[in-house]
Design an enzyme around this catalytic site. Structure first.
Site, short mmCIF file in Angstrom:
data_model
loop_
_atom_site.label_atom_id
_atom_site.label_comp_id
_atom_site.label_asym_id
_atom_site.label_seq_id
_atom_site.Cartn_x
_atom_site.Cartn_y
_atom_site.Cartn_z
CE LYS A 36 3.35 7.01 0.19
NZ LYS A 36 2.33 6.66 -0.70
CE1 TYR B 27 4.94 4.94 -4.94
CE2 TYR B 27 6.03 7.07 -4.83
CZ TYR B 27 5.18 5.96 -4.21
OH TYR B 27 5.00 6.02 -3.13
CG ASN C 61 -1.17 6.72 1.01
OD1 ASN C 61 -0.09 7.10 0.96
ND2 ASN C 61 -1.50 5.71 0.20
CD GLU D 294 9.15 -0.67 -3.23
OE1 GLU D 294 8.18 -0.78 -3.99
OE2 GLU D 294 9.00 -0.67 -2.10
P1 CMP Z 1 1.56 3.87 -2.42
O1 CMP Z 1 1.57 2.65 -1.44
O2 CMP Z 1 3.00 4.44 -2.04
O3 CMP Z 1 1.76 3.41 -3.83
C1 CMP Z 1 1.14 4.21 -4.91
C2 CMP Z 1 0.66 5.51 -4.48
O4 CMP Z 1 -0.14 6.31 -5.32
C3 CMP Z 1 -0.43 5.27 -3.20
O5 CMP Z 1 0.40 4.79 -2.05
C4 CMP Z 1 -0.76 6.72 -3.09
O6 CMP Z 1 -0.12 7.54 -2.55
C5 CMP Z 1 -0.97 7.05 -4.62
N1 CMP Z 1 -2.41 6.55 -5.12
C6 CMP Z 1 -2.83 5.35 -5.48
N2 CMP Z 1 -4.07 5.31 -5.95
C7 CMP Z 1 -4.25 6.74 -5.91
C8 CMP Z 1 -5.36 7.40 -6.70
N3 CMP Z 1 -6.50 6.89 -6.88
N4 CMP Z 1 -5.42 8.73 -6.65
C9 CMP Z 1 -4.29 9.50 -6.15
N5 CMP Z 1 -3.19 8.82 -5.59
C10 CMP Z 1 -3.26 7.36 -5.62
#
Ligand code: CMP
Length: 140
Positions: free
Chosen positions: A11, A51, A114, A128
């Site tokens: 990311k 998403y 993350n 995906e």
């Molecule tokens: P990802 O595994 O890419 O799937 C969905 C993404 O949403 C997740 O990683 C995070 O980057 C984001 N995400 C999930 N939960 C939260 C949250 N509570 N607040 C902000 N971002 C979130």
């Protein structure tokens, strides 16, 4: 167990901090092979589509903004049980809750920033991968 493929995304928070190689080292340490990889910048439409499943969540628009804020590296990983193996090395969504040694614990900044994404099922991996790669870009 079967040989599987999964989609990985490094990311924008990780590419901004020059962590592509650090992530790849942790991936390759598991035995998974990076069989396709490209650095791209998603359009808003691409991020929204990817998403879509999170559309109703309060963090959706911030997530789309974040994922289009800079370059990402999209990858296809291949190996035995690849979907679960990658999820294990990524660690929990929230880096603060991720186990030591995982990508998110070692490299990530926050629950949104993350550092990595990995598919959560075989069905989603197929979707995906098809959203991000042409078949000829994947060299297994
Ligand atoms: P990802 O595994 O890419 O799937 C969905 C993404 O949403 C997740 O990683 C995070 O980057 C984001 N995400 C999930 N939960 C939260 C949250 N509570 N607040 C902000 N971002 C979130």
């Amino acid at each position: 167990m079967a040989v599987e493929r999964t989609l990985s995304i490094i990311k924008p928070d990780a590419t901004a901090r020059n962590q592509t190689g650090a992530v790849n080292a942790l991936i390759e340490k598991t035995g998974l092979r990076i069989i396709a990889q490209k650095r791209v910048r998603w359009s808003k439409a691409q991020a929204e589509k990817f998403y879509e499943v999170h559309k109703a969540r309060p963090f959706y628009s911030d997530l789309v903004g974040f994922m289009t804020s800079g370059p990402i590296v999209v990858q296809v990983l291949e190996g035995e049980n690849a979907i679960q193996v990658y999820r294990d090395v990524m660690g929990a969504t929230d880096p603060a809750k991720a186990a030591p040694g995982t990508i998110r614990r070692e490299l990530a900044e926050s629950i949104e920033r993350n550092s990595v994404h990995g598919s959560d099922s075989a069905a989603n991996a197929a979707i995906e991968i098809a959203l991000n790669f042409k078949p000829e870009e994947i060299v297994g």
